[in-house]
Design a protein around this motif. Sequence first.
Motif, PDB file in Angstrom:
ATOM      1  N   CYS A  94       0.815  -1.226   0.000  1.00  0.00           N
ATOM      2  CA  CYS A  94       0.000   0.000   0.000  1.00  0.00           C
ATOM      3  C   CYS A  94       0.845   1.272   0.000  1.00  0.00           C
ATOM      4  O   CYS A  94       0.294   2.373  -0.043  1.00  0.00           O
ATOM      5  CB  CYS A  94      -0.933   0.003   1.209  1.00  0.00           C
ATOM      6  N   SER A  95       2.173   1.139   0.061  1.00  0.00           N
ATOM      7  CA  SER A  95       3.045   2.307   0.213  1.00  0.00           C
ATOM      8  C   SER A  95       3.605   2.825  -1.107  1.00  0.00           C
ATOM      9  O   SER A  95       4.325   3.825  -1.114  1.00  0.00           O
ATOM     10  CB  SER A  95       4.212   1.982   1.155  1.00  0.00           C
ATOM     11  N   PHE A  96       3.279   2.161  -2.220  1.00  0.00           N
ATOM     12  CA  PHE A  96       3.803   2.566  -3.525  1.00  0.00           C
ATOM     13  C   PHE A  96       2.668   2.989  -4.441  1.00  0.00           C
ATOM     14  O   PHE A  96       1.658   2.286  -4.558  1.00  0.00           O
ATOM     15  CB  PHE A  96       4.580   1.413  -4.175  1.00  0.00           C
ATOM     16  N   GLU A  97       2.856   4.117  -5.119  1.00  0.00           N
ATOM     17  CA  GLU A  97       1.832   4.586  -6.055  1.00  0.00           C
ATOM     18  C   GLU A  97       1.831   3.755  -7.334  1.00  0.00           C
ATOM     19  O   GLU A  97       0.808   3.625  -7.990  1.00  0.00           O
ATOM     20  CB  GLU A  97       2.068   6.063  -6.395  1.00  0.00           C
ATOM     21  N   PHE A  98       2.990   3.171  -7.689  1.00  0.00           N
ATOM     22  CA  PHE A  98       3.071   2.378  -8.917  1.00  0.00           C
ATOM     23  C   PHE A  98       2.900   0.896  -8.606  1.00  0.00           C
ATOM     24  O   PHE A  98       3.066   0.453  -7.464  1.00  0.00           O
ATOM     25  CB  PHE A  98       4.401   2.621  -9.643  1.00  0.00           C
ATOM     26  N   ASN A  99       2.585   0.132  -9.652  1.00  0.00           N
ATOM     27  CA  ASN A  99       2.348  -1.296  -9.484  1.00  0.00           C
ATOM     28  C   ASN A  99       3.466  -2.120 -10.110  1.00  0.00           C
ATOM     29  O   ASN A  99       4.443  -1.575 -10.645  1.00  0.00           O
ATOM     30  CB  ASN A  99       0.992  -1.684 -10.098  1.00  0.00           C
ATOM     31  N   GLU A 100       3.314  -3.428 -10.064  1.00  0.00           N
ATOM     32  CA  GLU A 100       4.327  -4.334 -10.622  1.00  0.00           C
ATOM     33  C   GLU A 100       4.481  -4.142 -12.123  1.00  0.00           C
ATOM     34  O   GLU A 100       5.589  -4.225 -12.656  1.00  0.00           O
ATOM     35  CB  GLU A 100       3.947  -5.783 -10.314  1.00  0.00           C
ATOM     36  N   HIS A 101       3.380  -3.874 -12.801  1.00  0.00           N
ATOM     37  CA  HIS A 101       3.420  -3.686 -14.254  1.00  0.00           C
ATOM     38  C   HIS A 101       4.375  -2.556 -14.647  1.00  0.00           C
ATOM     39  O   HIS A 101       5.050  -2.618 -15.677  1.00  0.00           O
ATOM     40  CB  HIS A 101       2.007  -3.390 -14.764  1.00  0.00           C
ATOM     41  N   PHE A 102       4.464  -1.526 -13.832  1.00  0.00           N
ATOM     42  CA  PHE A 102       5.373  -0.405 -14.088  1.00  0.00           C
ATOM     43  C   PHE A 102       6.825  -0.878 -14.058  1.00  0.00           C
ATOM     44  O   PHE A 102       7.628  -0.526 -14.933  1.00  0.00           O
ATOM     45  CB  PHE A 102       5.137   0.685 -13.042  1.00  0.00           C
ATOM     46  N   LEU A 103       7.168  -1.708 -13.077  1.00  0.00           N
ATOM     47  CA  LEU A 103       8.533  -2.223 -12.958  1.00  0.00           C
ATOM     48  C   LEU A 103       8.872  -3.149 -14.129  1.00  0.00           C
ATOM     49  O   LEU A 103       9.984  -3.089 -14.671  1.00  0.00           O
ATOM     50  CB  LEU A 103       8.711  -2.958 -11.633  1.00  0.00           C
ATOM     51  N   VAL A 104       7.927  -3.997 -14.523  1.00  0.00           N
ATOM     52  CA  VAL A 104       8.154  -4.897 -15.660  1.00  0.00           C
ATOM     53  C   VAL A 104       8.356  -4.094 -16.937  1.00  0.00           C
ATOM     54  O   VAL A 104       9.223  -4.415 -17.760  1.00  0.00           O
ATOM     55  CB  VAL A 104       6.969  -5.876 -15.821  1.00  0.00           C
ATOM     56  N   THR A 105       7.580  -3.032 -17.110  1.00  0.00           N
ATOM     57  CA  THR A 105       7.714  -2.171 -18.293  1.00  0.00           C
ATOM     58  C   THR A 105       9.094  -1.531 -18.349  1.00  0.00           C
ATOM     59  O   THR A 105       9.711  -1.446 -19.422  1.00  0.00           O
ATOM     60  CB  THR A 105       6.625  -1.079 -18.272  1.00  0.00           C
ATOM     61  N   LEU A 106       9.607  -1.078 -17.213  1.00  0.00           N
ATOM     62  CA  LEU A 106      10.946  -0.476 -17.168  1.00  0.00           C
ATOM     63  C   LEU A 106      12.014  -1.509 -17.537  1.00  0.00           C
ATOM     64  O   LEU A 106      12.967  -1.192 -18.262  1.00  0.00           O
ATOM     65  CB  LEU A 106      11.218   0.092 -15.775  1.00  0.00           C
ATOM     66  N   PHE A 107      11.852  -2.733 -17.048  1.00  0.00           N
ATOM     67  CA  PHE A 107      12.775  -3.819 -17.411  1.00  0.00           C
ATOM     68  C   PHE A 107      12.784  -4.041 -18.927  1.00  0.00           C
ATOM     69  O   PHE A 107      13.842  -4.138 -19.551  1.00  0.00           O
ATOM     70  CB  PHE A 107      12.369  -5.092 -16.668  1.00  0.00           C
ATOM     71  N   GLU A 108      11.609  -4.100 -19.524  1.00  0.00           N
ATOM     72  CA  GLU A 108      11.514  -4.342 -20.969  1.00  0.00           C
ATOM     73  C   GLU A 108      12.175  -3.226 -21.769  1.00  0.00           C
ATOM     74  O   GLU A 108      12.922  -3.488 -22.718  1.00  0.00           O
ATOM     75  CB  GLU A 108      10.043  -4.473 -21.372  1.00  0.00           C
ATOM     76  N   HIS A 109      11.915  -1.985 -21.392  1.00  0.00           N
ATOM     77  CA  HIS A 109      12.444  -0.855 -22.159  1.00  0.00           C
ATOM     78  C   HIS A 109      13.943  -0.657 -21.953  1.00  0.00           C
ATOM     79  O   HIS A 109      14.610  -0.074 -22.808  1.00  0.00           O
ATOM     80  CB  HIS A 109      11.681   0.423 -21.806  1.00  0.00           C
ATOM     81  N   ALA A 110      14.479  -1.126 -20.841  1.00  0.00           N
ATOM     82  CA  ALA A 110      15.930  -1.035 -20.627  1.00  0.00           C
ATOM     83  C   ALA A 110      16.683  -1.919 -21.618  1.00  0.00           C
ATOM     84  O   ALA A 110      17.805  -1.604 -22.016  1.00  0.00           O
ATOM     85  CB  ALA A 110      16.282  -1.424 -19.193  1.00  0.00           C
ATOM     86  N   TYR A 111      16.056  -3.020 -22.042  1.00  0.00           N
ATOM     87  CA  TYR A 111      16.703  -3.964 -22.952  1.00  0.00           C
ATOM     88  C   TYR A 111      16.323  -3.739 -24.409  1.00  0.00           C
ATOM     89  O   TYR A 111      17.126  -4.018 -25.313  1.00  0.00           O
ATOM     90  CB  TYR A 111      16.363  -5.399 -22.541  1.00  0.00           C
ATOM     91  N   ALA A 112      15.118  -3.270 -24.680  1.00  0.00           N
ATOM     92  CA  ALA A 112      14.680  -3.026 -26.061  1.00  0.00           C
ATOM     93  C   ALA A 112      13.513  -2.054 -26.030  1.00  0.00           C
ATOM     94  O   ALA A 112      12.536  -2.285 -25.311  1.00  0.00           O
ATOM     95  CB  ALA A 112      14.277  -4.332 -26.734  1.00  0.00           C
ATOM     96  N   SER A 113      13.614  -0.969 -26.803  1.00  0.00           N
ATOM     97  CA  SER A 113      12.597   0.071 -26.695  1.00  0.00           C
ATOM     98  C   SER A 113      12.504   0.895 -27.970  1.00  0.00           C
ATOM     99  O   SER A 113      13.451   0.966 -28.753  1.00  0.00           O
ATOM    100  CB  SER A 113      12.934   0.986 -25.515  1.00  0.00           C
ATOM    101  N   GLN A 114      11.344   1.526 -28.157  1.00  0.00           N
ATOM    102  CA  GLN A 114      11.199   2.509 -29.227  1.00  0.00           C
ATOM    103  C   GLN A 114      11.596   3.902 -28.762  1.00  0.00           C
ATOM    104  O   GLN A 114      11.633   4.835 -29.543  1.00  0.00           O
ATOM    105  CB  GLN A 114       9.756   2.526 -29.756  1.00  0.00           C
TER     106      GLN A 114
END
Length: 577
Positions: free
Chosen positions: A414-434
């Motif tokens: 309950c202490s984070f405004e962002f969810n797990e999906h946000f972290l997964v998205t950052l992982f994906e874009h660090a390796y391959a992104s537009q």
Amino acid sequence: MEFAELIKTPRADNAVLHRPFHPTVEGTLCLTGHHLIFSSRRQDNEEELWLLHSNIDCIEKRFLGSLGSIVIKCKDLRIIQLDIPGMEECLNIASSIEALSTLDSVTLMYPFFYRPMFEIVEDGWSAFLPEKEFEVLNSVTDEWRLSYINKDFSICPSYPPVVIVPRCIDDETLQKVAVYRHGGRFPVLSYYHKKNGMVMMRSSQPLTGTNGRRCKEDEKLVNATLRPGKRGYIIDTRSLNAAQQARAKGGGFEQEVYYPQWRRIHRCIERFNILQESLIKLVEACNDQSHNMDRWLSKLEASNWMTYIKEILTAACLAAQCIDREGASVLVHGTEGTDSTLQVTSLAQIILDPDCRTIKGFESLLVREWLQAGHPFQQRCAQSAYSNSKQKLEAPVFLLFLDCVWQILHQFPCSFEFNEHFLVTLFEHAYASQFGTFLGNNENERSKLKLQQKTMSLWSWVNQPKELKNFQNPLFEANSLVIWPSVAPQSLQLWEGVFLRWNRPSRFLDEAEEEMKKIVDYNRFLQDKVNSMRKQIMEKETEDKMDRMNKMDEMDEMDEMDEMDEVDEMDDMQENP
């Protein structure tokens, strides 16, 4: 170079796509300069897959008669298989994918060709400038200043043009300290703790060498961060043995005789090929389809991934404890100060600062502590867990950091405004992104590539209102307290959202998440309704009160008028007895 030269066979009909937990689909495969596109227009099973070539880690070719198969292993850890009729077509497509997924020039990558289809509400490149960050700091203390000594990247090629340093330290002193620190990475401000004024600095190792070389300017700079009568802690992210070995190569650590007010603590955090091998073993264990629990747990333990998470979180908790509970300032460094150092300083801030647990605050943290601080994303994220060509500079440093953040999020949901999906998205874009956000190894390289002018920032897309809601945690309740994560083995879990998401059906998890959102939305609807009714009742009570007051005023006026009439009657009687 033209991309067409690398594409021997641009299209293959009657291709078949295989993916775990998805039905087999037949369709058309197309290759463009940056994408592998699979499309099926069948009415009973319409399917379209767009895969960036830069997301491909490696491919494997298999043949059975005239039918060829290409197994594509991606940097985001998914594995897909394409069956292509015709051996020649299969070989041509495989060689084309290999060539397009291993382009040498950064400027040939998709971010330089991508044109956004959305309206840019906020320019992500200018959203988190150092000057804006400093304004917030300057509103609570005047002990720090902005230094532009590195504006042309001549002092430190991996630092940004602007850094925050003690106000009492001039640029001439900084220049001498930069010569004394590995790669020119002199101590700069990482975090200011508003609660007690303590700070966290970061740097690279000092170049003491075997002769115990000292630098009085460095001692002055480090001591300038201490309050009168206070002590500080130097957290070295290497083992004592590794730090001593570094002296033989010209590096070393701060000697206590020259830094008497500082206590040095060693917290070993692994780097480079050790972490890369750990990721490979972990992914191999997660892909093991033997369904033997003992074997799977044995492989998971042998990867040491969870051990490294514990080591990083322990060091971050130590840094946070020194600042918040001991009331001491902290200097964090390893060898270069671009990997384990940033993991510790970033996680310590998440523990200490509630702002870093918001979406915008976390984005600011990534820009400040990873992108501007010189984490070499281009080198570390060049390959993932499947690549056959291993380079010594590859390492899942950023992925480990995100995993640690997920561990804290999992313990404090309950202490984070962002969810797990946000972290997964950052992982994906660090390796391959537009987007161009994670291209290059530091601000110097990004400046030379002119990324701000030629590419789009990831934050411009993420911070759109319609996209932000996908990354918001429905359970979020702002928590202004310091949060202390547990590092006990039973408290740390495998991040299934990354490592098992392609190996298990996600339908039930998606349905559960949707159901949770519906429940939270309904509860908020009820709460809004209660608040609205409460507001209406208060407004009605206020109106009634005003009506009563008005009636009382009217009655008072009538009484006054009656009294006046009585007085007038008395006067008339006296005048006319």
